[in-house]
Motif scaffolding. Structure first.
Motif, PDB file in Angstrom:
ATOM      1  N   PRO A   1       0.777  -1.239   0.000  1.00  0.00           N
ATOM      2  CA  PRO A   1       0.000   0.000   0.000  1.00  0.00           C
ATOM      3  C   PRO A   1       0.806   1.285   0.000  1.00  0.00           C
ATOM      4  CG  PRO A   1      -0.068  -1.051   2.154  1.00  0.00           C
ATOM      5  CD  PRO A   1       0.570  -2.033   1.223  1.00  0.00           C
ATOM      6  N   ALA A   2       2.095   1.229   0.365  1.00  0.00           N
ATOM      7  CA  ALA A   2       2.905   2.445   0.405  1.00  0.00           C
ATOM      8  C   ALA A   2       4.006   2.441  -0.644  1.00  0.00           C
ATOM      9  CB  ALA A   2       3.525   2.610   1.796  1.00  0.00           C
ATOM     10  N   ALA A   3       3.977   1.466  -1.556  1.00  0.00           N
ATOM     11  CA  ALA A   3       5.091   1.284  -2.492  1.00  0.00           C
ATOM     12  C   ALA A   3       5.166   2.366  -3.555  1.00  0.00           C
ATOM     13  CB  ALA A   3       4.999  -0.087  -3.159  1.00  0.00           C
ATOM     14  N   GLY A   4       4.045   3.029  -3.883  1.00  0.00           N
ATOM     15  CA  GLY A   4       4.060   4.094  -4.873  1.00  0.00           C
ATOM     16  C   GLY A   4       3.236   3.802  -6.105  1.00  0.00           C
ATOM     17  N   SER A   5       3.437   4.630  -7.129  1.00  0.00           N
ATOM     18  CA  SER A   5       2.619   4.558  -8.335  1.00  0.00           C
ATOM     19  C   SER A   5       2.885   3.299  -9.159  1.00  0.00           C
ATOM     20  CB  SER A   5       2.849   5.801  -9.197  1.00  0.00           C
ATOM     21  OG  SER A   5       4.210   5.897  -9.587  1.00  0.00           O
ATOM     22  N   VAL A   6       4.106   2.760  -9.079  1.00  0.00           N
ATOM     23  CA  VAL A   6       4.415   1.529  -9.804  1.00  0.00           C
ATOM     24  C   VAL A   6       3.526   0.392  -9.307  1.00  0.00           C
ATOM     25  CG1 VAL A   6       6.171  -0.239 -10.172  1.00  0.00           C
ATOM     26  CG2 VAL A   6       6.780   2.168 -10.386  1.00  0.00           C
ATOM     27  N   ALA A   7       3.429   0.245  -7.982  1.00  0.00           N
ATOM     28  CA  ALA A   7       2.568  -0.794  -7.412  1.00  0.00           C
ATOM     29  C   ALA A   7       1.108  -0.500  -7.716  1.00  0.00           C
ATOM     30  CB  ALA A   7       2.791  -0.898  -5.905  1.00  0.00           C
ATOM     31  N   ALA A   8       0.716   0.784  -7.651  1.00  0.00           N
ATOM     32  CA  ALA A   8      -0.669   1.157  -7.942  1.00  0.00           C
ATOM     33  C   ALA A   8      -1.055   0.784  -9.371  1.00  0.00           C
ATOM     34  CB  ALA A   8      -0.868   2.656  -7.716  1.00  0.00           C
ATOM     35  N   ALA A   9      -0.070   0.778 -10.272  1.00  0.00           N
ATOM     36  CA  ALA A   9      -0.318   0.407 -11.668  1.00  0.00           C
ATOM     37  C   ALA A   9      -0.262  -1.099 -11.886  1.00  0.00           C
ATOM     38  CB  ALA A   9       0.694   1.096 -12.575  1.00  0.00           C
ATOM     39  N   GLY A  10      -0.005  -1.850 -10.818  1.00  0.00           N
ATOM     40  CA  GLY A  10       0.022  -3.294 -10.920  1.00  0.00           C
ATOM     41  C   GLY A  10       1.324  -3.855 -11.464  1.00  0.00           C
ATOM     42  N   LEU A  11       2.398  -3.071 -11.387  1.00  0.00           N
ATOM     43  CA  LEU A  11       3.681  -3.493 -11.942  1.00  0.00           C
ATOM     44  C   LEU A  11       4.610  -4.024 -10.861  1.00  0.00           C
ATOM     45  CD1 LEU A  11       4.355  -0.484 -14.356  1.00  0.00           C
ATOM     46  CD2 LEU A  11       3.172  -2.633 -14.842  1.00  0.00           C
ATOM     47  N   GLY A  12       5.393  -5.025 -11.209  1.00  0.00           N
ATOM     48  CA  GLY A  12       6.368  -5.598 -10.292  1.00  0.00           C
ATOM     49  C   GLY A  12       7.783  -5.236 -10.687  1.00  0.00           C
ATOM     50  N   GLN A  13       8.741  -5.897 -10.062  1.00  0.00           N
ATOM     51  CA  GLN A  13      10.151  -5.581 -10.264  1.00  0.00           C
ATOM     52  C   GLN A  13      10.600  -5.831 -11.697  1.00  0.00           C
ATOM     53  OE1 GLN A  13      13.344  -6.363  -7.156  1.00  0.00           O
ATOM     54  NE2 GLN A  13      13.765  -8.041  -8.574  1.00  0.00           N
ATOM     55  N   GLU A  14      10.087  -6.879 -12.326  1.00  0.00           N
ATOM     56  CA  GLU A  14      10.490  -7.161 -13.707  1.00  0.00           C
ATOM     57  C   GLU A  14       9.975  -6.091 -14.664  1.00  0.00           C
ATOM     58  OE1 GLU A  14       9.562 -11.047 -15.060  1.00  0.00           O
ATOM     59  OE2 GLU A  14      10.731 -12.069 -13.502  1.00  0.00           O
ATOM     60  N   ASP A  15       8.799  -5.526 -14.369  1.00  0.00           N
ATOM     61  CA  ASP A  15       8.216  -4.492 -15.233  1.00  0.00           C
ATOM     62  C   ASP A  15       8.954  -3.167 -15.085  1.00  0.00           C
ATOM     63  OD1 ASP A  15       5.938  -6.179 -16.017  1.00  0.00           O
ATOM     64  OD2 ASP A  15       5.305  -5.910 -13.944  1.00  0.00           O
ATOM     65  N   ALA A  16       9.280  -2.793 -13.853  1.00  0.00           N
ATOM     66  CA  ALA A  16       9.952  -1.522 -13.546  1.00  0.00           C
ATOM     67  C   ALA A  16      11.159  -1.843 -12.666  1.00  0.00           C
ATOM     68  CB  ALA A  16       9.008  -0.564 -12.843  1.00  0.00           C
ATOM     69  N   PRO A  17      12.267  -2.231 -13.277  1.00  0.00           N
ATOM     70  CA  PRO A  17      13.406  -2.701 -12.489  1.00  0.00           C
ATOM     71  C   PRO A  17      14.139  -1.622 -11.705  1.00  0.00           C
ATOM     72  CG  PRO A  17      13.957  -2.671 -14.823  1.00  0.00           C
ATOM     73  CD  PRO A  17      12.499  -2.383 -14.722  1.00  0.00           C
ATOM     74  N   VAL A  18      13.957  -0.349 -12.074  1.00  0.00           N
ATOM     75  CA  VAL A  18      14.670   0.737 -11.395  1.00  0.00           C
ATOM     76  C   VAL A  18      13.643   1.712 -10.810  1.00  0.00           C
ATOM     77  CG1 VAL A  18      16.481   2.476 -11.576  1.00  0.00           C
ATOM     78  CG2 VAL A  18      16.471   0.520 -13.159  1.00  0.00           C
ATOM     79  N   VAL A  19      13.574   1.777  -9.484  1.00  0.00           N
ATOM     80  CA  VAL A  19      12.645   2.669  -8.798  1.00  0.00           C
ATOM     81  C   VAL A  19      13.429   3.590  -7.869  1.00  0.00           C
ATOM     82  CG1 VAL A  19      10.811   2.807  -7.062  1.00  0.00           C
ATOM     83  CG2 VAL A  19      10.646   1.146  -8.916  1.00  0.00           C
ATOM     84  N   MET A  20      13.258   4.890  -8.051  1.00  0.00           N
ATOM     85  CA  MET A  20      13.851   5.867  -7.147  1.00  0.00           C
ATOM     86  C   MET A  20      12.744   6.489  -6.304  1.00  0.00           C
ATOM     87  SD  MET A  20      14.658   9.098  -6.015  1.00  0.00           S
ATOM     88  CE  MET A  20      13.938  10.231  -7.220  1.00  0.00           C
ATOM     89  N   GLY A  21      13.017   6.704  -5.033  1.00  0.00           N
ATOM     90  CA  GLY A  21      12.061   7.385  -4.169  1.00  0.00           C
ATOM     91  C   GLY A  21      12.797   8.300  -3.219  1.00  0.00           C
ATOM     92  N   THR A  22      12.099   9.274  -2.688  1.00  0.00           N
ATOM     93  CA  THR A  22      12.726  10.190  -1.741  1.00  0.00           C
ATOM     94  C   THR A  22      12.170   9.982  -0.338  1.00  0.00           C
ATOM     95  OG1 THR A  22      11.112  11.953  -2.170  1.00  0.00           O
ATOM     96  CG2 THR A  22      13.108  11.941  -3.509  1.00  0.00           C
ATOM     97  N   LEU A  23      12.971  10.380   0.646  1.00  0.00           N
ATOM     98  CA  LEU A  23      12.566  10.313   2.045  1.00  0.00           C
ATOM     99  C   LEU A  23      12.289  11.711   2.598  1.00  0.00           C
ATOM    100  CD1 LEU A  23      15.253   7.686   3.116  1.00  0.00           C
ATOM    101  CD2 LEU A  23      12.807   7.273   2.753  1.00  0.00           C
ATOM    102  N   GLY A  24      12.276  12.704   1.735  1.00  0.00           N
ATOM    103  CA  GLY A  24      12.049  14.073   2.161  1.00  0.00           C
ATOM    104  C   GLY A  24      10.648  14.572   1.893  1.00  0.00           C
TER     105      GLY A  24
END
Length: 397
Positions: free
Chosen positions: A219-242
């Motif tokens: 539930p907190a993984a971001g828009s990639v998860a919301a789109a139903g995509l996994g690691q193979e679909d989007a192998p590079v994910v950047m996120g911020t902690l700010g």
């Protein structure tokens, strides 16, 4: 002409075009009440979407983390990788559903470092035209050919992928998951499908998606998860902690091989002092809160829905956005600055966004909503907005 004269001339040009930027001095992180230049305001300009920058548990974790040392004292590879960094990386990997994660000092360095490590001469970067500046600069600096496509236009993306495929190099497609100035989400499922068709690697900047959206299982993984995509679909994910995490720094998450590779080749990671342990501890506490306290996301969603419903009733010129970022498009730089100033006089701090941050003719107020905003504060802003825009319209009639 000497340096000072040249700088004075360029600064004067910025002022004449209503593009001059000025710093606002806050007494503390807004939560959402803020003391700005000595005056109490309600901030609708912060990226603290869940209110974690002032959450007692996050602050306590930072204070406890400071006992590990004021700083990491060296780069991660030399001497600055602490156990708290490893714990934070493991938690981020868990929350995002990835095999591993790596922390960076900022989202800007994470994007530049990752792009420059993955592609270079002979390769191609394909980017959305409205990408964040850090993705744009990464594409410029890496040495690869750079192709851009019209915002969220899948047909335009496919045309550029076709051009890139004519070469023998690797192809990296880089997009924002949630666009920072428009608030809209990229069509990630369609983009991922095209990447599969053309053998391209997909990199998604989750700066404004991490923590506030996701799937049922993540539930907190971001828009990639919301789109139903996994690691193979989007192998590079950047996120911020700010932003939603209310702290500082950033991460890249993905396959174990990706993280191992970045440790070896991402220069901003290799040659930068490690994240202060207090910041890592605060980021860890915030990420854990994302997992165990879903009510913050629920409150944010309620505030977004309420704001948009009332804005529609008041016929405010909002862009289409389902995220916490609600742009109010005014077009004219002078008008944006005038309305922002009137809102500040009414007790509300809202970002006035002008070129070059956004394209010419699309100046806007960037209203950022938080789980910490009350319904009364949102109503107050809407009333002040309606009054100010009505006065602007009357003055121009």
């Amino acid at each position: 002409m000497n340096l000072q004269s040249t700088l004075r001339r360029r600064l004067a040009e910025r002022r004449e075009r209503h593009l001059y930027r000025e710093l606002k001095t806050l007494a503390a992180a807004p939560g959402p009440a803020a003391r700005v230049d000595g005056r109490e305001l309600v901030a609708f300009s912060s990226n603290d979407y869940l209110g974690f920058a002032s959450h007692p548990a996050v602050i306590a974790a930072q204070q406890s983390g400071a006992e590990l040392g004021a700083g990491a004292t060296a780069s991660h590879l030399v001497n600055g990788h602490l156990q708290i960094h490893a714990q934070l990386q493991d938690k981020i990997a868990e929350v995002t559903g990835r095999e591993a994660a790596l922390v960076f000092s900022s989202g800007y360095t994470a994007n530049i470092g990752t792009i420059c490590a993955l592609v270079g001469r002979g390769d191609t970067v394909v980017s959305d035209k409205l990408n964040h500046a850090s993705l744009i600069d990464g594409a410029r600096l890496c040495g690869a050919a750079s192709l851009r496509f019209a915002h969220s236009d899948l047909d335009a993306l496919e045309r550029q992928l076709g051009r890139a495929a004519e070469t023998d190099g690797n192809i990296l497609v880089a997009v924002d998951g949630v666009y920072s100035m428009d608030g809209d989400c990229a069509p990630l499922a369609g983009i991922a499908a095209l990447c599969r068709d053309y053998g391209a690697w997909l990199m998604v900047d989750e700066a404004h998606g991490f923590g506030v959206m996701g799937s049922e299982s993540l539930p907190a993984a971001g828009s990639v998860a919301a789109a139903g995509l996994g690691q193979e679909d989007a192998p590079v994910v950047m996120g911020t902690l700010g932003k939603a995490a209310g702290n500082a720094g950033a991460f890249v998450a993905g396959p174990r091989e990706l993280i191992d590779y970045l440790v070896q080749f991402a220069r901003p990671y290799i040659y930068t002092t490690g994240m202060p342990p207090a910041v890592a501890a605060g980021g860890l506490a915030a990420t854990e809160l994302m997992q165990r306290e879903p009510q913050h996301r629920a409150r944010l969603r309620g505030n977004i829905d309420h704001f948009r419903a009332r804005a529609a009733e008041l016929e405010l010129p909002l862009a289409k956005s389902a995220s916490a970022i609600q742009p109010l498009l005014l077009g004219c730089e002078k008008t944006v600055m005038s309305v922002a100033a009137e809102l500040q006089q009414s007790g509300f701090l809202v970002g006035a966004i002008r070129p070059p941050t956004v394209p010419a003719g699309t100046a806007r107020l960037r209203i950022a909503l938080s789980a910490a905003h009350s319904e009364e504060q949102i109503e107050g802003l809407l009333e002040a907005l309606a009054e100010s825009l009505s006065a602007q319209k009357a003055a121009s009639a």
